[in-house]
Write a protein that holds these residues in place. Structure first.
Motif, PDB file in Angstrom:
ATOM      1  N   ILE A   7      -3.242  52.325  -5.559  1.00 31.94           N
ATOM      2  CA  ILE A   7      -2.950  53.190  -6.876  1.00 31.94           C
ATOM      3  C   ILE A   7      -3.097  52.115  -8.027  1.00 31.94           C
ATOM      4  N   GLN A   8      -2.773  50.979  -7.651  1.00 37.14           N
ATOM      5  CA  GLN A   8      -2.939  49.891  -8.769  1.00 37.14           C
ATOM      6  C   GLN A   8      -4.328  49.853  -8.975  1.00 37.14           C
TER       7      GLN A   8
ATOM      8  N   ARG B 114       2.882  51.294   1.123  1.00 35.48           N
ATOM      9  CA  ARG B 114       2.660  49.984   0.483  1.00 35.48           C
ATOM     10  C   ARG B 114       1.278  49.687   0.086  1.00 35.48           C
ATOM     11  N   ILE B 115       0.559  49.863   1.058  1.00 34.06           N
ATOM     12  CA  ILE B 115      -1.197  49.691   1.128  1.00 34.06           C
ATOM     13  C   ILE B 115      -1.365  50.612  -0.201  1.00 34.06           C
TER      14      ILE B 115
ATOM     15  N   SER C 279      -2.926  59.035   1.948  1.00 34.24           N
ATOM     16  CA  SER C 279      -2.108  60.018   1.829  1.00 34.24           C
ATOM     17  C   SER C 279      -1.911  60.834   2.875  1.00 34.24           C
ATOM     18  N   GLY C 280      -3.019  61.046   3.759  1.00 34.61           N
ATOM     19  CA  GLY C 280      -2.913  61.759   4.932  1.00 34.61           C
ATOM     20  C   GLY C 280      -2.038  61.056   5.929  1.00 34.61           C
ATOM     21  N   VAL C 281      -1.773  59.766   5.729  1.00 32.94           N
ATOM     22  CA  VAL C 281      -0.625  59.104   6.694  1.00 32.94           C
ATOM     23  C   VAL C 281       0.787  59.240   5.710  1.00 32.94           C
ATOM     24  N   THR C 282       0.695  59.164   4.696  1.00 27.82           N
ATOM     25  CA  THR C 282       2.155  58.886   3.780  1.00 27.82           C
ATOM     26  C   THR C 282       2.554  60.441   3.338  1.00 27.82           C
TER      27      THR C 282
ATOM     28  N   SER D 242       8.625  54.364   9.449  1.00 24.24           N
ATOM     29  CA  SER D 242       8.461  52.930   9.108  1.00 24.24           C
ATOM     30  C   SER D 242       6.988  52.821   8.954  1.00 24.24           C
ATOM     31  N   LEU D 243       6.021  53.300   9.591  1.00 22.74           N
ATOM     32  CA  LEU D 243       4.793  53.043   9.213  1.00 22.74           C
ATOM     33  C   LEU D 243       4.454  53.888   7.959  1.00 22.74           C
ATOM     34  N   VAL D 244       4.924  55.158   7.693  1.00 24.76           N
ATOM     35  CA  VAL D 244       4.463  55.782   6.375  1.00 24.76           C
ATOM     36  C   VAL D 244       4.922  54.670   5.096  1.00 24.76           C
ATOM     37  N   LEU D 245       6.127  54.063   5.638  1.00 24.84           N
ATOM     38  CA  LEU D 245       6.652  53.004   4.458  1.00 24.84           C
ATOM     39  C   LEU D 245       5.467  51.750   4.207  1.00 24.84           C
TER      40      LEU D 245
END
Lengths: 641, 454
Positions: free
Chosen positions: B172-173, B166-167, B431-434, B159-162
């Protein structure tokens, strides 16, 4: 047709990729055969008459630094030169030129025909013969019959010709370019050899007759006052420089297009291939951006000696009567005469993930692929691949290690890496944003970055390489001087700074620090502190040094990142890794990794869905495997608790 | 320590339990030679070696056959152990001499002391633990209060990865905005407004995750409960009484600042600082004035306070002044000395809500006080409105937040390729988190930041 039926290297296709490949291989001393469907179309510019652009200019500079031909050819045949992004930071500035497309093709063809070691033959390659998993030769067909030509390396650069199918409204015709035939049969042969193929699409606008256009109704766009050439070698801009013209479509144009969408093969479902999102047809733009009431069109001259104009921005596959109708709504084009309608072309290409980083097929030794057949688009992308494929085809014949350009040192490396690891979902075009290290991978330092490779493989002469080394040395010397020299402020210096719009100095400061100020250039620094005569540099060196200093912080971060990436690239994953046995991997990832079989940790990281924990699980598995069998020799340290 | 240099074929040992002397000490030995070493130094009563699987009672001997201790031996056979290797646990008496002798023998037999975290590292190498599990373990050792445990066990990586994902999407936007102005100079795109909007969203997202982390005991300052009141009303008695009641949970910590005394106390599974302000309005000389100033400072920084009143005398002027000043802050009236005969309950004007009759000295109603405090303080429990980031994730997010703020400041100032570069680095951090890349440094950090001495 020819007597020798055995060559070191056979190149199929004489477009921008094929020309570079043939020149590279032959200049490296290998006997080379260039097979083309039409020898009058060597180095033809099938679409826009220009070379370079954002991201692409960098490619041309890199081709030039490696000893390729595109940059030199563009210099000698350019009729308008322009630097793009000049108002932004200099690191992303790119060069572009309008070319006289006839002179461009003619000069390149002349080079190839005059080049010792290269034979050119008109014919069609329909079949590749193999010996086990290695190429033996190709079967060339021409009107009189066919023959097998033996080769040690084969470079395929078929462009849009493999199963090429052109669309112009309701009319479909086989062919890779207007008025030319397609290459049929090679696709099937590749499939039989186990290659998986994709179908892509590209398009081109109608060509217009210059004398039927009223340019007075358009905005003139001149080139740079001091045009800068592409090549760092001995070239000149010799042709007269001309203008382009900017105009726009309007609501009326869009209405005609909308009213005729049912006749478009793109919207009628006739076209199955995937087109580039970044270069949409005008009908695409009108449909996808209904809120825009106009779209830009740049009118580009095709040649000094021809009456044709290329309207950049209205690529289309609508029927020719619709094309004519909508073009006539454009200001200045009321009485326009179409020289040739625009069209879309679908073609076969291979999934580039089947290639090694030297563009050699993973499953068929000695066969190299370059250009649109790898799913790319653009002359520059094609030429860069052609050069690398040609060099590697030659190195392979010589049994020498391949030339692998990495994404940390070049845009070409970025392209190769993207292609072979990620594959393509639309025609691949270079953008600066694809190059994460773009602040270091600039046009100005392409020679410093890459000419050593060009020299090593034998495409650059010793004196050319020496010239680059000299330049590099000068930059380093001056750089050191700037870092080590302090400017002690006095009244005169403070006044000068005021005049330059730069804050006064509060104490002594190094010249390097001063040059970091955005408003100051190296010329200003030399006004503030006289530089020793032996450290004087030319404009090119000054530019490189200025950029290195101004972006120092970021370049440093990028260097760290490059080192980390290189470490990951060096961490090779043994071939026989059993992914099913690695704890901590999901079933999905195990399957993905088993299929992709990444060679290094960096490759594995590139696979979608591979998380840090998955990577570390993999890393430990690999490290553990490597650690096995190694006897421990670590001394006992009894004080650890 | 340089992990890659560690030889994973060595047999290692370490003391698994706390400081000596202690009732029992557990020495852990793991590696290829563990069983063999144990056979040499341990014998059961009948002279037999230890059982390969399970528990044996027997005697430990040194190499000259001198007795070291009577010990319990637990044997784990590879791969069924924490590290996945053969492992022996010696449960001895917690004497310095015994442990020193035992370790000496182990070294003589070719084992070496483990480096910090080496057992966990081997567990990782042998696929017994995943990196994120190791990190959770690290947090577990740092956890000081019951509420932390809940957060750690309830932590769902996904859930943290999610959430971070989102951030990252926003980033990326943002990147797309910057890049488009670089790669498509011929299209006129105004990036600043949309970029500012994106940045606001990202900054909000990032800081809310970081704040969540700081709600934990090891991530924040501990909230204070202040005891205040006039002199001689029994503040210190109450302080000691409360601490005594919770003595088993109290840590010995230096905390005496001038005439303010504070101690750790656990109430409702959360750690607090109980502060005794030794009289807030007692004198007018300089030193004591300073004391008063300090006391008020603590009061204003507290989340809860107790006003102690001498129930035989009622509220003083000083108490009224305090209530005027800090009455808005959650508090409780402690009507002390209820064991005395002249004690009377508060009158209407003195505030009858939230009052409790207590005798700190006699211990009357102290249990009620603690229950009441527990109830009142429940709402000050840290609230976790989402998954808790692990320490390495938090470090990344903090770095990201810094970059977001930099971008906000420099929007429209720096050229787009510099903004893009900064943002690209930022995406790397997220990215290191996700997911994706940057493995090596994650691992380096895990082992640099956490000493998991098992």
């Amino acid at each position: 047709m020819f007597h020798v039926k055995q060559f070191d290297v056979v190149v199929v296709g004489a477009g921008h990729a094929g020309c570079e490949a043939a020149l590279a291989a032959s200049r490296m001393g290998l006997s080379t055969l260039l097979v083309t469907l039409d020898s009058k179309k060597i180095a033809e510019m099938s679409c826009n008459p220009s070379i370079g652009g954002v991201g692409k200019g960098q490619l041309v500079k890199e081709i030039d630094a490696l000893g390729g031909e595109m940059g030199k050819n563009a210099d000698f045949t350019g009729i308008q030169f322009k630097r793009l992004n000049t108002r932004k930071g200099s690191a992303v500035q790119s060069s572009r030129c309008q070319s006289d497309k006839h002179k461009y093709a003619k000069r390149m063809a002349g080079l190839i025909l005059d080049q010792p070691n290269v034979s050119v033959v008109e014919g069609e390659v329909k079949n590749i013969s193999v010996d086990g998993a290695r190429v033996r030769g190709v079967e060339v067909f021409w009107e009189a019959g066919s023959a097998e030509v033996l080769c040690k390396s084969l470079v395929l650069t078929t462009g849009t010709f493999m199963q090429g199918l052109m669309h112009c409204g309701e009319i479909k015709s086989a062919g890779g370019r207007f008025g030319e035939k397609a290459s049929l049969g090679l696709s099937d042969c590749l499939r039989k050899q186990g290659f998986s193929l994709l179908r892509l699409k590209t398009g081109t606008p109608p060509r217009l007759i210059r004398s039927s256009i009223d340019f007075a109704q358009m905005e003139e766009q001149t080139g740079d006052r001091n045009p800068r050439k592409f090549s760092v070698w001995n070239t000149r801009i010799v042709l007269p420089q001309v203008s382009c013209f900017l105009t726009h479509t309007n609501q009326q144009t869009h209405k005609i297009i909308r009213d005729n969408l049912h006749r478009s093969p793109l919207f009628g479902g006739e076209i199955k291939g995937i087109g580039p999102r970044y270069c949409p047809s005008i009908e695409d733009k009108v449909v996808k951006f209904p809120q825009k009431d106009r779209h830009q069109i740049f009118f580009e001259p095709e040649s000094l000696d021809s009456d044709w104009v290329y309207p950049n921005g209205i690529s289309t596959s609508l029927p020719s009567d619709v094309q004519e109708a909508f073009v006539k709504t454009i200001p200045g084009c009321q009485n326009v005469v179409l020289a040739r309608p625009g069209y879309a072309v679908e073609y076969d290409c291979i999934d580039p993930r089947q290639l090694e980083r030297n563009f050699e097929a993973k499953n068929l030794s000695g066969v190299f692929f370059a250009g649109q057949i790898n799913g790319t688009s653009g002359y520059e992308e094609a030429a860069a691949q052609g050069l690398v494929a040609g060099i590697n085809a030659a190195l392979s014949v010589r049994c020498m290690p391949p030339l692998i350009l990495s994404r940390t040192e070049s845009y070409i490396g970025v392209m190769i890496d993207d292609l072979v690891t990620l594959g393509v979902s639309e025609p691949y075009r270079m953008f600066t944003s694809r190059a994460e290290f773009r602040l270091s991978l600039r046009e100005d330092n392409a020679d410093i970055r890459l000419s050593e490779h060009g020299y090593r493989v034998g495409l650059l002469k010793r004196e050319d390489f020496a010239q680059v080394k000299q330049r590099k040395y000068k930059i380093e010397c001056l750089g050191r001087y700037l870092r080590e020299t302090q400017l002690i402020p006095n009244e005169g210096i403070q006044k000068q700074l005021d005049r330059l719009g730069s804050p006064q100095l509060s104490g002594p400061q190094s010249l390097n620090q001063l040059l970091k100020r955005p408003e100051l250039g190296l010329n200003n620094i030399s006004q503030l502190a006289a530089l020793p005569g032996e450290l004087q540099v030319d404009e090119m060196c000054a530019e490189t040094l200025e950029l290195e200093v101004k972006y120092e912080g970021y370049i440093e971060i990028q260097k760290q990142e490059i080192i980390r990436l290189q470490k990951m690239q060096q961490l090779s994953i043994p071939n026989g890794v059993e992914y099913s046995k690695i704890a901590g991997l999901s079933t999905e990832l195990r399957e993905k990794l088993s299929t992709a079989r990444p060679k290094t940790l960096a490759d594995a990281a590139n696979i979608s869905g591979v998380t840090p924990s998955a990577l570390s699980a993999l890393l430990y598995h690999v490290k553990k495997k490597k650690g096995q069998g190694k006897k421990g020799s670590r001394p006992v340290t009894p004080s650890a608790i | 320590m340089r992990r890659p240099n560690l030889d994973s074929t060595d047999t290692i040992f370490a003391l698994a339990t706390g400081s000596l002397p202690s009732a029992i000490a557990v020495e852990k030995l793991a590696g290829q030679k563990a069983q063999q070493i144990a056979e040499k130094i341990f014998r059961r009563k009948d002279g037999a070696p230890h059982k390969r699987n399970g528990v044996s009672l027997g005697t430990l001997y040194d190499l000259d056959n001198n007795k070291i201790d009577q010990a319990l031996l637990l044997s784990f056979v590879s791969p069924h152990s924490f590290t996945g290797e053969d492992t022996i646990e010696f449960h001895c008496h917690g004497s310095l001499a015994i442990i020193a002798k035992l370790e000496d023998v182990l070294v003589q037999l070719g084992a070496r002391p483990a480096e910090k975290g080496e057992f966990s590292y081997r567990a990782l190498l042998n696929g017994k633990l995943l990196p994120n599990e190791i990190e959770s373990l690290g947090d577990l050792f740092l956890a000081e209060q019951a509420a932390d445990l809940e957060a750690i066990y309830g932590r769902k990586d996904d859930s943290l990865v999610l959430e971070v994902g989102r951030i990252r999407d926003v980033c990326i936007q943002l990147q797309a905005l910057f890049e488009s102005s670089v790669d498509f100079p011929e299209e006129q795109t105004g990036v600043t407004n949309e970029a500012a909007h994106c940045l606001d969203r990202a900054i909000h997202g990032c800081s809310s995750i970081i704040q969540r982390y700081s709600a934990f005991s090891w991530g924040s300052t501990v909230p204070r409960i202040v005891i205040a009141g006039s002199p001689n009303v029994g503040k210190s008695s109450l302080f000691n009484a409360l601490l005594c009641r919770y003595r088993s949970l109290v840590h010995e910590r230096p905390g005496t600042t001038r005439d303010v005394v504070e101690e750790d106390i656990e109430i409702s599974g959360r750690r607090w600082k109980l502060v005794d302000t030794a009289g807030l309005h007692e004198a007018n000389d300089g030193v004591e004035q300073e004391g008063i100033r300090l006391g008020e400072k603590y009061l204003s920084g507290s989340v809860f306070w107790l006003l102690v009143v001498d129930g035989t005398k009622g509220t003083t002027q000083a108490d009224v002044a305090l209530l005027e000043k800090f009455g808005q802050k959650p508090h409780l009236l402690v009507w002390n000395k209820c064991d005395l005969s002249d004690w009377t309950p508060p009158v209407e004007s003195e505030g009858t809500e939230n009052f409790l009759a207590v005798s700190a000295v006699a211990g009357t109603h102290l249990a009620e006080l603690s229950i009441m405090l527990g109830d009142l303080l429940k709402e000050y429990q840290p609230r976790h409105e989402g998954p808790l980031p692990m320490a390495t994730q938090r470090v990344r997010l903090e770095g990201a937040l810094e970059d977001f703020l930099w971008l906000k400041r420099n929007l429209g100032v720096e050229p787009p390729e510099i903004l893009a570069e900064r943002n690209r680095i930022l995406i790397g951090k997220l990215s290191g988190v996700t997911g994706e890349i940057q493995v090596e440094d994650v691992l380096d950090r895990i082992f640099r930041e956490f000493c998991i001495g098992k």
